[in-house]
Enzyme design. Structure first.
Site, PDB file in Angstrom:
ATOM      1  N   GLN A 111     -22.184   5.417  18.516  1.00 57.61           N
ATOM      2  CA  GLN A 111     -21.541   6.358  17.604  1.00 57.61           C
ATOM      3  C   GLN A 111     -20.852   5.605  16.481  1.00 57.61           C
ATOM      4  O   GLN A 111     -19.700   5.203  16.591  1.00 57.61           O
ATOM      5  CB  GLN A 111     -20.539   7.245  18.351  1.00 57.61           C
ATOM      6  CG  GLN A 111     -20.052   8.378  17.479  1.00 57.61           C
ATOM      7  CD  GLN A 111     -19.305   9.436  18.258  1.00 57.61           C
ATOM      8  OE1 GLN A 111     -19.286   9.460  19.468  1.00 57.61           O
ATOM      9  NE2 GLN A 111     -18.684  10.325  17.513  1.00 57.61           N
ATOM     10  N   PHE A 112     -21.575   5.431  15.368  1.00 48.73           N
ATOM     11  CA  PHE A 112     -21.016   4.697  14.229  1.00 48.73           C
ATOM     12  C   PHE A 112     -19.830   5.419  13.611  1.00 48.73           C
ATOM     13  O   PHE A 112     -18.985   4.810  12.964  1.00 48.73           O
ATOM     14  CB  PHE A 112     -22.095   4.418  13.175  1.00 48.73           C
ATOM     15  CG  PHE A 112     -22.481   5.599  12.335  1.00 48.73           C
ATOM     16  CD1 PHE A 112     -21.873   5.809  11.105  1.00 48.73           C
ATOM     17  CD2 PHE A 112     -23.443   6.508  12.761  1.00 48.73           C
ATOM     18  CE1 PHE A 112     -22.222   6.905  10.321  1.00 48.73           C
ATOM     19  CE2 PHE A 112     -23.804   7.590  11.990  1.00 48.73           C
ATOM     20  CZ  PHE A 112     -23.187   7.790  10.762  1.00 48.73           C
ATOM     21  N   THR A 113     -19.709   6.733  13.830  1.00 48.40           N
ATOM     22  CA  THR A 113     -18.617   7.485  13.212  1.00 48.40           C
ATOM     23  C   THR A 113     -17.251   7.101  13.780  1.00 48.40           C
ATOM     24  O   THR A 113     -16.229   7.487  13.215  1.00 48.40           O
ATOM     25  CB  THR A 113     -18.828   9.003  13.345  1.00 48.40           C
ATOM     26  OG1 THR A 113     -18.888   9.353  14.728  1.00 48.40           O
ATOM     27  CG2 THR A 113     -20.109   9.430  12.645  1.00 48.40           C
TER      28      THR A 113
END
Length: 147
Positions: A78-80
């Protein structure tokens, strides 16, 4: 690296209407990588996730690890987690590592967990995923790997 751990009684990840990862109980780990992260932090984080004593013992105290309760870990990239929401109304993602940097560290983290004896399921790196979970407690921790 940054991980959000959610203690779950069950969790699963679906990609294009197919379940790609599922666990009955343990940790759902949302896993993010920053641009300066390296393999040095992978083993530290895997050990922390495997051995963090946040599951109830016979007295109801958080005193057992996911290994102690024969749980599993579902790891979802999850890059967010590195999204910056401080300015404006649209998050910026310059704090997230590029996929070429992040994916090998994600894979190394999964491998390190397995090496510690933890059953691991995963999402699919870079895919549009639907994550379902039942947060047990609720219990949620945010862990940043020390610099």
């Amino acid at each position: 690296m940054r991980a959000v751990l959610q203690r779950v009684s069950r969790a699963k990840v679906t990609v294009e209407h197919a379940v790609v990862g599922e666990i009955a109980g343990g940790w759902l780990v949302l896993f993010g990588v920053g641009p300066a992260d390296t393999h040095k932090g992978v083993d530290w984080l895997a050990d922390k996730v495997a051995n963090l004593r946040a599951f109830a013992d016979a007295d109801g105290k958080m005193n057992l690890s996911v290994l102690d309760v024969n749980g599993a870990v579902l790891v979802v990239s999850q890059f967010t987690l590195y999204g910056d929401c401080l300015k404006g109304r649209r998050p910026g993602f310059t704090g997230a590592a590029a996929p070429a940097v992040a994916e090998p560290l994600y894979e190394a983290f999964v491998t390190a967990l397995k090496g510690l004896g933890v059953p691991v399921a995963t999402g699919r790196f870079g895919a549009d995923m639907q994550v379902e979970l039942v947060n047990d407690g609720p219990v949620t921790f945010i862990i940043d790997v020390p610099a």
